[in-house]
Design an enzyme around this catalytic site. Structure first.
Site, short mmCIF file in Angstrom:
data_model
loop_
_atom_site.label_atom_id
_atom_site.label_comp_id
_atom_site.label_asym_id
_atom_site.label_seq_id
_atom_site.Cartn_x
_atom_site.Cartn_y
_atom_site.Cartn_z
CG ASP A 69 7.51 55.10 97.21
OD1 ASP A 69 7.52 56.44 97.62
OD2 ASP A 69 7.55 54.15 97.49
CD GLU A 134 6.22 55.51 103.08
OE1 GLU A 134 5.84 55.41 104.61
OE2 GLU A 134 5.46 55.19 102.24
CD GLU A 135 3.14 53.90 100.20
OE1 GLU A 135 2.97 53.14 100.74
OE2 GLU A 135 2.51 54.89 100.19
CD GLU A 163 3.34 58.78 105.07
OE1 GLU A 163 2.20 58.65 104.58
OE2 GLU A 163 4.40 58.47 104.20
#
Length: 377
Positions: A69, A134-135, A163
Site C-alpha cells: 500500500d 501499513e500506511e 523500509e
C-alpha cells in the site's frame, strides 16, 4: 539483478494501491514465488490483504517484510510524470511508492528468487510477510499475521523490513529498533457561558494553561546508548463554538509521545494523570498505544546486513532507532531480531517520489548477500 528489480518495481508502482487497497500487487508476487516452490498463504482481514509465503521448513526462519500500500498522491498536476506511470528519468524511477516501499519490496523478492534458484535445497526457511495495510491504520495487516503465526507456534528468527532507511547515501543508515508511540486524546471540562460573565462560567483553556506548560516542558528521560530521549508534541487542539462571546465548555488536546526504553506506556499514563490531578482539572483521557519500543542489539542479523552493505558499496552503516514507527514493532513481538534497510527516504510521501535505479539494483545485491551470510555461514 538490477534489471529484474527495476522491472518488478515498475509493475508494482503501476498499480494504484492506495492504502488499504492492494490492486493486485500481491497476486503478481505470489505467482512469481509459487513457480519457485514457495508455499503461499493468504491472510485477508477486513479490507486488507496479507500474504505469508515461505520456502523451506527448518530454522532459522529469515523473513522479508514489506507493504504494497501507498499514501495518496496529492495534486497529480504537480508531478513531473503521472504518479503511477513508473517512468525512469535521468536514472531515477518516479512514482508513488518508488521509495516507500515498492522499490525495496521488488529488491527483496528478486533477492529471494535468485537465492532459491541457486540453492533449491537451502537450509532454514526464507519467508515473505507482505501487507496492504501499513500506511493507514495498520490494524488489519502485519499485526494480524503475527498473531496468527504466534497462535500456531510459528517462529521468525531474523526479519529484514524493507523500509527506506538510508538518509544521504544508500546504506548509510540501518534501523535496529524504533521508539514506542502513544497518543493521548484529552478532554478538559469547563462550564460554558458568556464571556462578559466569566464568574458564571469556567474556561477550560485558562484552567489548562499551567498543565500544558508542565506537559510540554517535562523531561521524561535522557535517552540511552541506543535511543534518543523521549519526546512529546501536541498535535491538535480545539475548543469553542466559533463565536467570540462564548466561553467553551470543553477543551480537546491531542498529544503524542515517541518514547524510548527508559520509560513505559504505563509510566507515561501515570505521570500525565498526576499532572492533571495536580492542576485540579476535570478531565477524561483516551489512550492509543500504537507500538512499544523494540531494539535489536548487535548480533547475527545486524552483522550480516552490515557486512553485505560493506561488501556491496564499501561503507559501514550506522545503526539508528530514530524516526517513526514501522511494522517491525509487531514482528519484534515474536522474539525475532529485526532490522530495517532500504533506499533513500528523502522523497517519501512527497510529490515526485523517486528512487535511483542504481540503488535499487544495489539493494537487491545487499539483500541477497545478507541471505548468503545468514544461511551459508
Amino acid at each position: 539483478m538490477k534489471e529484474k528489480v527495476v522491472s518488478l518495481a515498475q509493475d508494482l508502482i503501476r498499480r494504484p494501491s492506495i492504502s488499504p487497497n492492494d490492486e493486485g500487487c500481491q497476486q503478481i508476487i505470489a505467482e512469481r514465488l509459487e513457480k519457485l516452490g514457495f508455499q503461499i498463504e493468504w491472510m485477508p482481514f477486513n479490507d486488507t490483504l496479507n500474504l505469508w509465503a515461505k520456502h523451506g521448513t527448518s530454522e532459522p526462519v529469515i523473513a522479508f517484510a514489506g507493504h504494497t500500500d501507498v499514501v495518496p498522491t496529492g495534486d497529480e498536476n504537480q508531478w513531473s510524470s503521472p504518479p503511477f506511470s513508473a517512468e525512469i528519468i535521468d536514472g531515477m524511477l518516479y512514482g508513488r511508492g518508488a521509495a516507500d516501499m515498492k522499490g525495496s519490496l521488488a529488491a527483496m523478492i528478486v533477492a529471494a528468487e535468485e537465492y532459491v534458484k541457486a540453492n533449491p535445497n537451502h537450509k532454514g526457511t526464507i519467508a515473505l510477510l507482505i501487507t496492504s495495510d501499513e500506511e493507514a491504520t495498520a490494524k488489519d495487516g502485519t499485526i494480524h499475521v503475527v498473531e496468527t503465526l504466534m497462535a500456531r507456534d510459528e517462529k521468525i528468527t531474523y526479519c529484514m523490513v524493507g523500509e527506506p532507511s538510508s538518509a544521504k547515501n544508500l546504506g548509510d543508515v540501518v534501523k535496529n529498533g524504533r521508539r514506542g508511540s502513544i497518543t493521548g486524546n484529552l478532554y478538559i471540562q469547563g462550564i460554558q457561558g458568556h464571556v462578559a460573565y466569566p464568574h458564571l462560567a469556567e474556561n477550560p483553556i485558562h484552567k489548562a494553561a499551567l498543565f500544558l506548560q508542565e506537559l510540554t516542558t517535562y523531561q521524561w528521560d535522557k535517552g540511552n546508548e541506543f535511543f534518543p530521549p523521549t519526546s512529546l508534541q501536541i498535535a491538535n487542539i480545539h475548543a469553542g463554538t466559533g463565536s467570540n462571546n462564548v466561553i467553551p465548555a470543553e477543551l480537546y488536546i491531542q498529544f503524542n509521545l515517541r518514547y524510548c526504553t527508559e520509560v513505559t506506556d504505563e509510566i507515561i499514563k501515570q505521570k500525565v494523570a498526576e499532572m492533571l490531578e495536580k492542576h485540579n482539572l476535570k478531565y477524561r483521557i483516551e489512550w492509543n498505544l500504537s507500538g512499544k519500543p523494540f531494539l535489536t542489539k548487535p548480533g547475527k542479523l545486524l552483522d550480516s546486513i552490515t557486512s553485505a552493505i560493506e561488501e556491496t558499496i564499501g561503507i559501514t552503516p550506522k545503526a539508528e532507532t530514530g524516526g517513526g514507527t514501522s511494522d517491525g514493532r509487531f514482528i519484534a513481538l515474536m522474539g525475532a531480531e529485526v532490522v530495517e534497510f532500504g533506499p533513500l527516504n528523502s522523497t517519501i510521501h512527497k510529490v515526485n517520489e523517486c528512487v535511483s535505479v542504481e540503488d535499487l539494483g544495489k539493494c537487491g545485491e545487499i539483500y541477497h548477500k545478507m541471505l548468503v551470510n545468514l544461511l551459508d555461514s
